[in-house]
Write an enzyme that holds these catalytic residues in place. Structure first.
Site, PDB file in Angstrom:
ATOM      1  N   GLY A 130     -29.138  -3.660  -1.736  1.00  0.00           N
ATOM      2  CA  GLY A 130     -28.234  -4.188  -0.718  1.00  0.00           C
ATOM      3  C   GLY A 130     -28.257  -5.697  -0.562  1.00  0.00           C
ATOM      4  CG  ASN A 134     -24.178  -8.431  -4.266  1.00  0.00           C
ATOM      5  OD1 ASN A 134     -23.665  -9.535  -4.455  1.00  0.00           O
ATOM      6  ND2 ASN A 134     -24.948  -7.845  -5.177  1.00  0.00           N
ATOM      7  CG  MET A 156     -25.740   2.958  -7.958  1.00  0.00           C
ATOM      8  SD  MET A 156     -25.171   1.630  -9.037  1.00  0.00           S
ATOM      9  CE  MET A 156     -25.719   2.266 -10.619  1.00  0.00           C
ATOM     10  NE  ARG A 157     -23.526   9.296  -5.691  1.00  0.00           N
ATOM     11  CZ  ARG A 157     -23.990  10.543  -5.767  1.00  0.00           C
ATOM     12  NH1 ARG A 157     -23.325  11.470  -6.441  1.00  0.00           N
ATOM     13  NH2 ARG A 157     -25.122  10.874  -5.197  1.00  0.00           N
ATOM     14  CG  LEU A 177     -14.852   4.928  -5.081  1.00  0.00           C
ATOM     15  CD1 LEU A 177     -14.297   3.739  -4.305  1.00  0.00           C
ATOM     16  CD2 LEU A 177     -15.445   5.957  -4.132  1.00  0.00           C
ATOM     17  CG  ASN A 236     -17.555  -2.672  -8.321  1.00  0.00           C
ATOM     18  OD1 ASN A 236     -18.532  -2.509  -7.582  1.00  0.00           O
ATOM     19  ND2 ASN A 236     -17.639  -2.504  -9.630  1.00  0.00           N
ATOM     20  CG  HIS A 268     -19.716  -4.849 -13.944  1.00  0.00           C
ATOM     21  ND1 HIS A 268     -20.258  -3.572 -13.895  1.00  0.00           N
ATOM     22  CD2 HIS A 268     -19.909  -5.293 -15.204  1.00  0.00           C
ATOM     23  CE1 HIS A 268     -20.725  -3.270 -15.088  1.00  0.00           C
ATOM     24  NE2 HIS A 268     -20.536  -4.290 -15.901  1.00  0.00           N
ATOM     25  CG  ASP A 302     -17.358  -1.317 -14.400  1.00  0.00           C
ATOM     26  OD1 ASP A 302     -17.384  -1.280 -13.163  1.00  0.00           O
ATOM     27  OD2 ASP A 302     -18.298  -0.919 -15.120  1.00  0.00           O
ATOM     28  CD  GLU A 353     -24.391  -9.310  -8.914  1.00  0.00           C
ATOM     29  OE1 GLU A 353     -23.984  -8.591  -9.820  1.00  0.00           O
ATOM     30  OE2 GLU A 353     -25.195  -8.919  -8.048  1.00  0.00           O
TER      31      GLU A 353
HETATM   32  C1  GRF Z   1     -25.443  -5.823  -8.469  1.00  0.00           C
HETATM   33  O1  GRF Z   1     -26.025  -6.378  -9.604  1.00  0.00           O
HETATM   34  C2  GRF Z   1     -24.008  -5.486  -8.717  1.00  0.00           C
HETATM   35  O2  GRF Z   1     -23.410  -6.307  -9.667  1.00  0.00           O
HETATM   36  C3  GRF Z   1     -24.063  -4.083  -9.237  1.00  0.00           C
HETATM   37  O3  GRF Z   1     -25.106  -3.467  -8.515  1.00  0.00           O
HETATM   38  C4  GRF Z   1     -26.042  -4.460  -8.134  1.00  0.00           C
HETATM   39  C5  GRF Z   1     -26.277  -4.295  -6.660  1.00  0.00           C
HETATM   40  O4  GRF Z   1     -27.312  -5.108  -6.211  1.00  0.00           O
HETATM   41  N1  GRF Z   1     -22.784  -3.426  -9.073  1.00  0.00           N
HETATM   42  P1  GRF Z   1     -27.639  -5.173  -4.660  1.00  0.00           P
HETATM   43  O5  GRF Z   1     -27.912  -3.743  -4.200  1.00  0.00           O
HETATM   44  O6  GRF Z   1     -26.475  -5.766  -3.964  1.00  0.00           O
HETATM   45  O7  GRF Z   1     -28.869  -6.008  -4.554  1.00  0.00           O
END
Ligand code: GRF
Length: 209
Positions: free
Chosen positions: A16, A18, A96-97, A99, A113, A115, A151, A180
């Site tokens: 989490g 991000n 991680m799912r 949609l 999203n 990536h 993606d 990110e």
């Molecule tokens: C990130 O690297 C993002 O690009 C990918 O999952 C990771 C999530 O990291 N989709 P966090 O849970 O936000 O630390």
């Protein structure tokens, strides 16, 4: 959304970081968005701790399967929560799912999203390892709109990081994570300011006046 803050629902399955970066940015009253809820499919998600610390309401929706594809009923429950919070934007932050159903349809064009690669290179899981194995000298992250592909939606922003000869996967991962957070916060801001317009595959960013 003119004059009002954009209401953001965040979906996350893991650490989490991000989610935390976006929720912290939204604490600033001058930021044009506010995080209205966190939804996770994982009762152990680190994101839940960040939500509690930041005072963001959290909902855990555990799908009846470990497979990445979500059953339609589960996706519907998530869509219902987003609607209840009157979300304008749904942000996937390490969710991680995949949609495919009700959420994607109801929030079409309003789901983002992030990536950890420069798409369209290295789609799917373990993108940083894929980049290292391929031997690229530069990688990064991509924020994109979510569509029915994996993606493959229209690209909003990308940021790059270098890969050095002595780098281990964790070094690159840490560097990618660093960019990110800034990139995702910026993408949310642009959406909230109504500055993103999609033309075919291109996301055009209106200038700030
Ligand atoms: C990130 O690297 C993002 O690009 C990918 O999952 C990771 C999530 O990291 N989709 P966090 O849970 O936000 O630390």
């Amino acid at each position: 959304m003119t004059g009002e803050r954009c209401r953001v629902a965040v979906l996350a399955s893991g650490t989490g970081s991000n989610f935390k970066a976006i929720a912290e940015a939204c604490r600033d009253a001058s930021f044009p968005a506010t995080v209205v809820c966190l939804i996770t499919d994982n009762p152990e998600a680190g994101a839940l701790g960040h939500a509690s610390a930041l005072g963001v309401p959290a909902h855990t929706v555990v799908p009846p399967t470990k497979k990445a594809g979500l059953p339609a009923e589960t996706e519907q429950r998530i869509a219902d929560i987003c609607r209840r919070y009157e979300a304008d934007l749904v942000v996937l932050a390490g969710f991680m799912r995949i949609l495919k159903g009700p959420l994607l349809d109801e929030f079409a064009g309003r789901i983002m999203n992030i990536h950890p690669s420069l798409l369209p290179s290295f789609k799917g899981l373990n993108a940083v390892q894929q980049a290292l194995d391929y031997g690229v000298k530069v990688t990064g992250c991509t924020v994109h709109f979510v569509d029915h592909s994996i993606d493959g939606g229209a690209i909003i922003l990308q940021s790059t990081v270098p890969i050095g000869d002595d780098d281990e996967p964790d070094d690159v991962l840490e560097r990618v994570h660093g960019v990110e957070h800034k990139t995702y916060v910026r993408a949310v801001r642009l959406f909230a300011e109504g500055r993103l317009r999609v033309e075919n595959r291109r996301v055009l960013i209106a200038r700030e006046y």
